[in-house]
Scaffold this active site. Structure first.
Site, PDB file in Angstrom:
ATOM      1  N   LYS A 117      50.868  35.818  51.099  1.00  0.00           N
ATOM      2  CA  LYS A 117      50.640  34.532  50.197  1.00  0.00           C
ATOM      3  C   LYS A 117      51.269  33.542  51.107  1.00  0.00           C
ATOM      4  CE  LYS A 117      50.677  36.511  45.691  1.00  0.00           C
ATOM      5  NZ  LYS A 117      51.700  36.792  44.500  1.00  0.00           N
ATOM      6  N   LYS A 167      35.750  38.738  44.973  1.00  0.00           N
ATOM      7  CA  LYS A 167      36.246  39.114  43.477  1.00  0.00           C
ATOM      8  C   LYS A 167      36.416  37.613  42.845  1.00  0.00           C
ATOM      9  CE  LYS A 167      39.705  41.707  40.998  1.00  0.00           C
ATOM     10  NZ  LYS A 167      40.786  42.612  41.117  1.00  0.00           N
ATOM     11  N   LYS A 219      41.216  33.325  39.876  1.00  0.00           N
ATOM     12  CA  LYS A 219      41.953  32.007  39.579  1.00  0.00           C
ATOM     13  C   LYS A 219      41.968  31.312  40.594  1.00  0.00           C
ATOM     14  CE  LYS A 219      45.097  34.387  36.953  1.00  0.00           C
ATOM     15  NZ  LYS A 219      46.307  34.610  36.202  1.00  0.00           N
TER      16      LYS A 219
END
Length: 324
Positions: free
Chosen positions: A105, A186, A189
């Site tokens: 991240k 995949k 969001k």
């Protein structure tokens, strides 16, 4: 789930929520909106409040029964953060440094705050609070569950039999839904484009349009082959999970027919599945006071278990019981 969007997408629904609904028939289940975890990124307070209600409503609209399962907000059970502090004091810096999600991240530009760094410790507290025997997780969360198990075992080794060491309940891979435009990735969001994601609160016509525009390949045979035909395979998986028809039977049904027929059928079955969800969502969000009452009742149930867990933990680590 974190309250990070105004709508679940089909991958969330089929990859996790459908499994949650099934699990509540066999287990004593606790499902919460992870609003504290959402604070690791800058969030507008009003947006966070709205999305917290939206996420809770999506649990219920998707089939989680608040009369059977405890449905609540993480922040409504203060014991989560108390247990997280106790566990943090048993956690080595090196363990947190090895957690891959923090590295991933921050490499993508997310703010490297202390909350994000210690996120797995709060997640461990979330799990261990409820004496969970099993935790429904995807493969991408297995590492976080391992640190949870390690921390529980460490606390037990030092202070006695205090916490239950949970086992993973890996969600079935057949429900892995891919991006419509990038079918090797995949559905996500954050990672999917607007055209690649099917949001459950979208208008039916928009859902069908996105499926018609889904990437396939230059062949014409409808066949399940994720390696060479990922786009077609993704459409077949969506159909199979929603219709209950095996992939083999679907291959036979669409033998000799084109991709247009497959996309039309998938569009229809997605719209049929999503319509009652959207209607129930609208009903719940039109009465936020009742939704808040449902969450309060769920938190009351959760607090009973959380209090018992923290009483054991406090006594074990030597914290003085408050005189009342």
């Amino acid at each position: 789930m974190q309250p990070t969007s105004d709508s679940l997408h089909l991958g969330n629904y089929l990859g996790a929520l459908v499994n949650w609904v099934g699990l509540q028939r066999s287990f004593d289940t606790y499902y919460f909106v992870a609003d504290l975890h959402a604070l690791t990124v800058p969030t507008d307070p009003e947006v966070l409040r709205r999305r917290t209600r939206v996420t809770a409503a999506q649990f219920i609209a998707g089939g989680v029964d608040p009369e059977t399962s405890a449905v609540f907000c993480q922040s409504h059970v203060a014991q989560h953060t108390e247990l997280a502090w106790v566990l943090a004091c048993q956690t080595a810096m090196g363990e947190m440094n090895r957690m891959t999600q923090f590295k991933d991240k921050t490499a993508k530009g997310q703010n490297a705050n202390v909350g994000l760094f210690t996120y797995p410790v709060l997640m461990a507290a979330d799990i261990l609070m409820y004496d969970a025997a099993f935790v429904p997780v995807g493969e991408d969360q297995r590492q976080h569950l391992e640190i949870t198990r390690d921390l529980a075992a460490r606390l037990n080794s030092r202070f006695g039999d205090v916490l239950t060491v949970p086992e993973p309940y890996i969600l079935k891979e057949s429900a892995r839904i891919m991006d419509l435009q990038e079918p090797t990735a995949k559905m996500s969001k954050t990672g999917s484009s607007e055209k690649g994601i099917l949001e459950l609160m979208e208008e039916p016509g928009r859902l069908a349009q996105k499926i018609r525009a889904a990437v396939t390949d230059t062949e014409s045979e409808v066949r399940y082959d994720p390696d060479t035909k990922p786009g077609v395979s993704n459409l077949l998986v969506i159909h199979s999970v929603l219709s209950g028809t095996s992939l083999e039977d679907l291959e036979g049904e669409f033998a000799g027919r084109g991709y247009g027929d497959l996309k039309k059928a998938v569009g229809e079955i997605v719209v049929d599945a999503v319509t009652p969800f959207r209607e129930r969502m609208t009903e719940l969000l039109d009465d936020p006071a009742e939704l808040d009452r449902i969450l309060a009742r769920g938190a009351d149930r959760a607090v009973v278990v959380a209090d018992a867990t923290m009483s054991r933990v406090r006594a074990a680590v030597g914290l003085l019981t408050a005189a009342r």
